[in-house]
Design a protein around this motif. Structure first.
Motif, short mmCIF file in Angstrom:
data_model
loop_
_atom_site.label_atom_id
_atom_site.label_comp_id
_atom_site.label_asym_id
_atom_site.label_seq_id
_atom_site.Cartn_x
_atom_site.Cartn_y
_atom_site.Cartn_z
N ALA A 3 0.80 -1.21 0.00
CA ALA A 3 0.00 0.00 0.00
C ALA A 3 0.83 1.27 0.00
O ALA A 3 0.30 2.37 -0.04
CB ALA A 3 -0.92 0.00 1.22
N LEU A 4 2.12 1.13 0.08
CA LEU A 4 2.98 2.32 0.12
C LEU A 4 2.83 3.11 -1.17
O LEU A 4 2.71 2.57 -2.25
CB LEU A 4 4.45 1.89 0.28
N ASN A 5 2.88 4.43 -1.05
CA ASN A 5 2.76 5.31 -2.21
C ASN A 5 4.13 5.84 -2.58
O ASN A 5 4.72 6.61 -1.83
CB ASN A 5 1.80 6.46 -1.87
N SER A 12 11.15 6.03 -0.14
CA SER A 12 10.53 4.72 -0.25
C SER A 12 11.50 3.72 -0.87
O SER A 12 12.45 4.09 -1.56
CB SER A 12 9.25 4.80 -1.09
N THR A 13 11.23 2.47 -0.65
CA THR A 13 12.13 1.42 -1.11
C THR A 13 11.46 0.53 -2.15
O THR A 13 10.34 0.08 -1.97
CB THR A 13 12.57 0.54 0.09
N PHE A 14 12.16 0.30 -3.25
CA PHE A 14 11.76 -0.69 -4.23
C PHE A 14 12.40 -2.02 -3.84
O PHE A 14 13.35 -2.06 -3.06
CB PHE A 14 12.23 -0.30 -5.63
N LYS A 92 17.09 -7.17 -1.00
CA LYS A 92 16.45 -6.75 -2.24
C LYS A 92 16.11 -5.27 -2.28
O LYS A 92 15.80 -4.73 -3.33
CB LYS A 92 15.17 -7.57 -2.46
N GLY A 93 16.11 -4.61 -1.13
CA GLY A 93 15.68 -3.23 -1.06
C GLY A 93 16.64 -2.25 -1.74
O GLY A 93 17.85 -2.40 -1.67
N ILE A 94 16.07 -1.26 -2.41
CA ILE A 94 16.85 -0.16 -2.99
C ILE A 94 15.96 1.09 -3.01
O ILE A 94 14.78 1.01 -3.39
CB ILE A 94 17.37 -0.50 -4.40
N THR A 95 16.48 2.20 -2.54
CA THR A 95 15.68 3.42 -2.49
C THR A 95 15.45 3.96 -3.90
O THR A 95 16.17 3.60 -4.84
CB THR A 95 16.38 4.50 -1.65
N MET A 96 14.48 4.84 -4.02
CA MET A 96 14.21 5.47 -5.30
C MET A 96 15.45 6.22 -5.78
O MET A 96 15.84 6.12 -6.96
CB MET A 96 13.02 6.44 -5.15
N ALA A 97 16.08 6.98 -4.87
CA ALA A 97 17.28 7.74 -5.24
C ALA A 97 18.40 6.80 -5.67
O ALA A 97 19.11 7.05 -6.65
CB ALA A 97 17.74 8.61 -4.07
N GLY A 98 18.56 5.67 -4.94
CA GLY A 98 19.60 4.70 -5.28
C GLY A 98 19.34 4.06 -6.62
O GLY A 98 20.26 3.82 -7.42
N GLN A 168 7.66 10.57 -11.86
CA GLN A 168 6.51 9.69 -12.01
C GLN A 168 5.95 9.26 -10.64
O GLN A 168 6.72 9.07 -9.69
CB GLN A 168 6.91 8.43 -12.79
N PRO A 169 4.64 9.08 -10.56
CA PRO A 169 4.07 8.53 -9.32
C PRO A 169 4.13 7.00 -9.35
O PRO A 169 3.83 6.38 -10.36
CB PRO A 169 2.61 9.01 -9.39
#
Length: 312
Positions: A3-5, A12-14, A92-98, A168-169
Protein backbone atom coordinates in the motif's frame (compact mmCIF):
# COMPACT_ATOMS: atom_id res chain seq x y z
CA UNK A 1 4.13 -2.83 2.04
CA UNK A 2 1.99 -3.02 -1.12
CA UNK A 3 0.00 0.00 0.00
CA UNK A 4 2.98 2.32 0.12
CA UNK A 5 2.76 5.31 -2.21
CA UNK A 6 5.99 5.82 -4.14
CA UNK A 7 6.34 9.42 -5.23
CA UNK A 8 9.06 11.41 -6.96
CA UNK A 9 12.13 11.66 -4.72
CA UNK A 10 10.93 10.21 -1.40
CA UNK A 11 12.78 7.65 0.69
CA UNK A 12 10.53 4.72 -0.25
CA UNK A 13 12.13 1.42 -1.11
CA UNK A 14 11.76 -0.69 -4.23
CA UNK A 15 12.46 -4.41 -4.15
CA UNK A 16 14.72 -5.96 -6.77
CA UNK A 17 13.50 -9.51 -7.23
CA UNK A 18 16.61 -10.95 -8.90
CA UNK A 19 15.51 -13.47 -11.54
CA UNK A 20 11.81 -14.27 -10.96
CA UNK A 21 11.01 -17.89 -11.67
CA UNK A 22 14.53 -19.01 -10.81
CA UNK A 23 14.57 -18.09 -7.10
CA UNK A 24 15.45 -21.65 -6.10
CA UNK A 25 18.56 -21.45 -8.29
CA UNK A 26 19.78 -18.02 -7.13
CA UNK A 27 22.72 -19.49 -5.21
CA UNK A 28 23.88 -21.46 -8.26
CA UNK A 29 23.31 -18.49 -10.57
CA UNK A 30 25.47 -16.36 -8.25
CA UNK A 31 28.54 -18.50 -9.03
CA UNK A 32 28.94 -17.43 -12.71
CA UNK A 33 28.05 -13.85 -11.70
CA UNK A 34 30.81 -13.85 -9.08
CA UNK A 35 33.34 -15.51 -11.40
CA UNK A 36 32.59 -13.05 -14.22
CA UNK A 37 33.10 -10.15 -11.82
CA UNK A 38 36.40 -11.44 -10.42
CA UNK A 39 37.81 -12.23 -13.89
CA UNK A 40 36.62 -8.85 -15.20
CA UNK A 41 38.25 -6.96 -12.32
CA UNK A 42 41.54 -8.86 -12.50
CA UNK A 43 41.79 -8.74 -16.29
CA UNK A 44 40.90 -5.06 -16.69
CA UNK A 45 43.06 -3.98 -13.75
CA UNK A 46 45.97 -5.88 -15.33
CA UNK A 47 45.41 -4.01 -18.61
CA UNK A 48 45.36 -0.66 -16.77
CA UNK A 49 48.47 -1.59 -14.77
CA UNK A 50 50.45 -2.67 -17.82
CA UNK A 51 49.54 0.35 -19.92
CA UNK A 52 50.10 2.76 -17.04
CA UNK A 53 53.46 1.22 -16.15
CA UNK A 54 54.95 0.82 -19.63
CA UNK A 55 55.90 4.07 -21.39
CA UNK A 56 56.04 2.26 -24.74
CA UNK A 57 52.29 1.61 -24.45
CA UNK A 58 51.37 5.26 -23.99
CA UNK A 59 49.87 5.42 -27.47
CA UNK A 60 46.36 6.31 -28.72
CA UNK A 61 45.33 2.69 -29.29
CA UNK A 62 46.25 1.69 -25.74
CA UNK A 63 44.72 4.80 -24.18
CA UNK A 64 41.44 3.83 -25.85
CA UNK A 65 41.90 0.34 -24.44
CA UNK A 66 42.31 1.92 -20.98
CA UNK A 67 39.02 3.77 -21.43
CA UNK A 68 37.33 0.52 -22.42
CA UNK A 69 38.82 -1.25 -19.38
CA UNK A 70 37.58 1.50 -17.03
CA UNK A 71 34.11 1.28 -18.59
CA UNK A 72 34.13 -2.51 -18.18
CA UNK A 73 35.08 -2.25 -14.49
CA UNK A 74 32.36 0.35 -13.91
CA UNK A 75 29.69 -1.66 -15.75
CA UNK A 76 30.24 -4.86 -13.79
CA UNK A 77 30.61 -2.96 -10.48
CA UNK A 78 27.28 -1.20 -10.98
CA UNK A 79 25.58 -4.58 -11.53
CA UNK A 80 27.22 -7.49 -9.72
CA UNK A 81 27.57 -6.45 -6.03
CA UNK A 82 23.84 -5.66 -5.76
CA UNK A 83 22.91 -8.83 -7.68
CA UNK A 84 25.07 -10.94 -5.34
CA UNK A 85 23.48 -9.31 -2.29
CA UNK A 86 20.10 -10.42 -3.68
CA UNK A 87 21.26 -13.95 -4.49
CA UNK A 88 23.20 -14.54 -1.25
CA UNK A 89 21.43 -12.52 1.44
CA UNK A 90 18.04 -11.59 -0.09
CA UNK A 91 18.92 -7.89 0.37
CA UNK A 92 16.45 -6.75 -2.24
CA UNK A 93 15.68 -3.23 -1.06
CA UNK A 94 16.85 -0.16 -2.99
CA UNK A 95 15.68 3.42 -2.49
CA UNK A 96 14.21 5.47 -5.30
CA UNK A 97 17.28 7.74 -5.24
CA UNK A 98 19.60 4.70 -5.28
CA UNK A 99 17.68 3.17 -8.17
CA UNK A 100 17.83 6.34 -10.27
CA UNK A 101 21.53 6.80 -9.46
CA UNK A 102 22.38 3.25 -10.55
CA UNK A 103 20.33 3.71 -13.72
CA UNK A 104 22.02 7.01 -14.61
CA UNK A 105 25.61 5.88 -14.08
CA UNK A 106 25.15 2.47 -15.70
CA UNK A 107 23.56 3.88 -18.87
CA UNK A 108 26.07 6.75 -19.01
CA UNK A 109 28.94 4.25 -18.95
CA UNK A 110 27.30 2.11 -21.66
CA UNK A 111 26.82 5.08 -24.01
CA UNK A 112 30.39 6.25 -23.33
CA UNK A 113 31.59 2.73 -24.05
CA UNK A 114 29.87 2.87 -27.42
CA UNK A 115 31.72 6.10 -28.26
CA UNK A 116 35.03 4.43 -27.33
CA UNK A 117 34.29 1.56 -29.73
CA UNK A 118 33.68 4.11 -32.50
CA UNK A 119 37.00 5.81 -31.68
CA UNK A 120 38.78 2.44 -31.79
CA UNK A 121 37.35 1.75 -35.25
CA UNK A 122 38.53 5.18 -36.41
CA UNK A 123 41.96 4.47 -34.90
CA UNK A 124 42.24 1.31 -37.02
CA UNK A 125 41.05 3.20 -40.11
CA UNK A 126 43.77 5.86 -39.73
CA UNK A 127 46.44 3.24 -38.92
CA UNK A 128 45.68 1.21 -42.05
CA UNK A 129 44.39 3.72 -44.60
CA UNK A 130 46.56 6.77 -43.84
CA UNK A 131 49.42 5.45 -41.69
CA UNK A 132 51.82 8.30 -42.54
CA UNK A 133 49.47 10.79 -40.90
CA UNK A 134 48.62 8.60 -37.89
CA UNK A 135 50.79 10.45 -35.39
CA UNK A 136 49.45 13.79 -36.60
CA UNK A 137 45.76 12.93 -36.59
CA UNK A 138 45.71 10.79 -33.45
CA UNK A 139 47.70 12.13 -30.53
CA UNK A 140 47.24 11.29 -26.86
CA UNK A 141 45.72 14.74 -26.32
CA UNK A 142 43.21 14.12 -29.12
CA UNK A 143 42.24 10.80 -27.58
CA UNK A 144 41.64 12.54 -24.25
CA UNK A 145 39.31 15.01 -25.99
CA UNK A 146 37.49 12.17 -27.73
CA UNK A 147 36.91 10.47 -24.37
CA UNK A 148 35.62 13.71 -22.85
CA UNK A 149 33.24 14.36 -25.76
CA UNK A 150 31.97 10.77 -25.51
CA UNK A 151 31.29 11.24 -21.78
CA UNK A 152 29.50 14.58 -22.30
CA UNK A 153 27.37 13.07 -25.07
CA UNK A 154 26.42 10.20 -22.77
CA UNK A 155 25.42 12.51 -19.91
CA UNK A 156 23.29 14.70 -22.19
CA UNK A 157 21.46 11.68 -23.64
CA UNK A 158 20.98 9.79 -20.36
CA UNK A 159 20.25 12.58 -17.86
CA UNK A 160 16.57 12.97 -18.96
CA UNK A 161 15.98 9.29 -18.12
CA UNK A 162 16.21 9.50 -14.29
CA UNK A 163 14.67 12.99 -14.32
CA UNK A 164 11.59 11.74 -16.18
CA UNK A 165 11.27 8.65 -13.99
CA UNK A 166 11.84 10.67 -10.82
CA UNK A 167 8.78 12.73 -11.64
CA UNK A 168 6.51 9.69 -12.01
CA UNK A 169 4.07 8.53 -9.32
CA UNK A 170 4.61 4.96 -8.11
CA UNK A 171 1.41 4.01 -6.36
CA UNK A 172 0.98 0.31 -7.09
CA UNK A 173 3.55 -2.48 -7.19
CA UNK A 174 7.06 -1.74 -5.93
CA UNK A 175 8.58 -5.02 -7.08
CA UNK A 176 11.19 -4.69 -9.85
CA UNK A 177 11.52 -8.04 -11.66
CA UNK A 178 15.23 -7.62 -12.32
CA UNK A 179 18.68 -7.75 -10.73
CA UNK A 180 19.25 -4.02 -11.32
CA UNK A 181 17.20 -0.90 -12.01
CA UNK A 182 16.63 -1.35 -15.73
CA UNK A 183 14.84 1.79 -16.89
CA UNK A 184 11.83 0.21 -18.61
CA UNK A 185 11.36 -2.33 -15.80
CA UNK A 186 11.09 0.60 -13.37
CA UNK A 187 8.96 2.72 -15.74
CA UNK A 188 6.36 -0.06 -16.07
CA UNK A 189 5.71 0.17 -12.31
CA UNK A 190 4.51 3.75 -12.64
CA UNK A 191 0.80 4.49 -12.46
CA UNK A 192 1.34 7.63 -14.58
CA UNK A 193 1.75 8.15 -18.31
CA UNK A 194 5.16 6.83 -19.45
CA UNK A 195 4.78 7.61 -23.16
CA UNK A 196 7.55 10.24 -23.05
CA UNK A 197 9.85 7.82 -21.24
CA UNK A 198 9.23 5.13 -23.86
CA UNK A 199 9.91 7.58 -26.68
CA UNK A 200 13.11 8.85 -25.02
CA UNK A 201 14.41 5.31 -24.49
CA UNK A 202 13.65 4.36 -28.10
CA UNK A 203 15.25 7.55 -29.47
CA UNK A 204 18.42 7.02 -27.39
CA UNK A 205 18.66 3.39 -28.57
CA UNK A 206 18.15 4.27 -32.24
CA UNK A 207 20.39 7.35 -32.26
CA UNK A 208 23.26 5.92 -30.23
CA UNK A 209 23.30 2.40 -31.67
CA UNK A 210 22.31 3.52 -35.17
CA UNK A 211 24.85 6.34 -35.43
CA UNK A 212 27.70 4.48 -33.76
CA UNK A 213 27.20 1.26 -35.71
CA UNK A 214 27.00 3.26 -38.95
CA UNK A 215 30.29 5.01 -38.20
CA UNK A 216 31.95 1.72 -37.28
CA UNK A 217 30.64 0.03 -40.45
CA UNK A 218 31.87 2.98 -42.53
CA UNK A 219 35.34 2.76 -40.95
CA UNK A 220 35.63 -0.96 -41.66
CA UNK A 221 34.22 -0.56 -45.16
CA UNK A 222 37.01 1.92 -45.94
CA UNK A 223 39.55 -0.37 -44.27
CA UNK A 224 38.48 -3.36 -46.39
CA UNK A 225 38.61 -1.26 -49.55
CA UNK A 226 42.15 -0.13 -48.71
CA UNK A 227 43.30 -3.64 -47.76
CA UNK A 228 42.04 -5.28 -50.96
CA UNK A 229 43.86 -2.70 -53.02
CA UNK A 230 47.12 -4.06 -51.63
CA UNK A 231 48.59 -6.64 -53.96
CA UNK A 232 50.52 -8.63 -51.35
CA UNK A 233 48.53 -11.40 -49.66
CA UNK A 234 50.85 -11.23 -46.65
CA UNK A 235 50.11 -7.51 -46.32
CA UNK A 236 46.38 -8.33 -46.49
CA UNK A 237 46.64 -10.66 -43.54
CA UNK A 238 48.89 -8.33 -41.54
CA UNK A 239 46.51 -5.39 -42.01
CA UNK A 240 43.41 -7.40 -41.15
CA UNK A 241 45.12 -8.95 -38.13
CA UNK A 242 45.48 -5.50 -36.56
CA UNK A 243 41.66 -5.24 -36.59
CA UNK A 244 40.73 -8.70 -35.31
CA UNK A 245 40.80 -7.86 -31.59
CA UNK A 246 38.54 -4.84 -32.04
CA UNK A 247 36.18 -6.77 -34.34
CA UNK A 248 35.89 -9.58 -31.77
CA UNK A 249 35.12 -7.09 -29.00
CA UNK A 250 32.64 -5.29 -31.25
CA UNK A 251 30.75 -8.50 -32.01
CA UNK A 252 30.88 -9.35 -28.31
CA UNK A 253 29.13 -6.09 -27.45
CA UNK A 254 26.72 -5.69 -30.34
CA UNK A 255 25.37 -9.21 -30.88
CA UNK A 256 23.93 -9.87 -27.39
CA UNK A 257 22.94 -6.20 -27.00
CA UNK A 258 20.90 -6.19 -30.23
CA UNK A 259 19.40 -9.59 -29.41
CA UNK A 260 18.46 -8.46 -25.89
CA UNK A 261 16.89 -5.23 -27.18
CA UNK A 262 14.90 -7.03 -29.87
CA UNK A 263 13.78 -9.72 -27.43
CA UNK A 264 12.74 -7.06 -24.91
CA UNK A 265 10.64 -5.13 -27.47
CA UNK A 266 9.27 -7.85 -29.73
CA UNK A 267 9.73 -11.17 -27.92
CA UNK A 268 6.52 -11.21 -25.89
CA UNK A 269 6.48 -14.99 -26.02
CA UNK A 270 9.89 -15.30 -24.33
CA UNK A 271 9.82 -16.11 -20.59
CA UNK A 272 10.67 -13.09 -18.35
CA UNK A 273 13.63 -14.83 -16.73
CA UNK A 274 15.19 -15.28 -20.21
CA UNK A 275 14.98 -11.51 -20.76
CA UNK A 276 16.66 -10.85 -17.41
CA UNK A 277 19.43 -13.41 -17.93
CA UNK A 278 20.15 -11.96 -21.40
CA UNK A 279 20.21 -8.41 -20.03
CA UNK A 280 22.82 -9.45 -17.47
CA UNK A 281 24.90 -11.51 -19.87
CA UNK A 282 25.29 -8.73 -22.42
CA UNK A 283 26.65 -6.47 -19.67
CA UNK A 284 28.91 -8.95 -17.88
CA UNK A 285 30.37 -11.23 -20.55
CA UNK A 286 32.07 -8.50 -22.65
CA UNK A 287 33.59 -6.97 -19.51
CA UNK A 288 35.11 -10.34 -18.65
CA UNK A 289 36.33 -11.29 -22.14
CA UNK A 290 37.68 -7.94 -23.40
CA UNK A 291 41.04 -8.07 -21.58
CA UNK A 292 41.45 -11.74 -22.59
CA UNK A 293 40.81 -10.94 -26.28
CA UNK A 294 43.19 -7.97 -26.31
CA UNK A 295 45.76 -9.89 -24.27
CA UNK A 296 45.76 -12.74 -26.81
CA UNK A 297 45.44 -10.69 -29.99
CA UNK A 298 47.69 -7.70 -29.22
CA UNK A 299 51.30 -8.90 -29.32
CA UNK A 300 52.83 -5.83 -27.69
CA UNK A 301 50.46 -5.99 -24.72
CA UNK A 302 50.72 -9.78 -24.49
CA UNK A 303 54.52 -9.62 -24.33
CA UNK A 304 54.42 -7.01 -21.56
CA UNK A 305 51.98 -9.10 -19.50
CA UNK A 306 54.08 -12.26 -19.90
CA UNK A 307 57.23 -10.35 -18.98
CA UNK A 308 55.54 -8.90 -15.88
CA UNK A 309 54.19 -12.29 -14.74
CA UNK A 310 57.57 -13.96 -15.24
CA UNK A 311 59.27 -11.28 -13.14
CA UNK A 312 57.03 -11.96 -10.13
Amino acid sequence: MAALNFTAFDSSTFLLMGIPGLEASHIWISIPFFMCYVISLLGNLMVLLMIGKEQTLHKPMYLLLCMLALADIATSTFIVPKALSIFWFSWKGITMAGCLTQMFFLNTVLVTQSAVLVAMAFDRYVAICIPLRYTIILTNAQIGKVGLVGLIRAVLFILPMPLLLGGQPFCASHLIPHTYCENMAVAKLSCGDITVIRIHTLVVTIVIMGLDLTLIALSYGLILRAVFRISSKEAHLKSLNTCTAHLCVLLLYCTPSLFSNMAHRFGQGIAPHIHIVLANLYLLVPSMLNPIIYGVKTKELRDKVIKYICSL
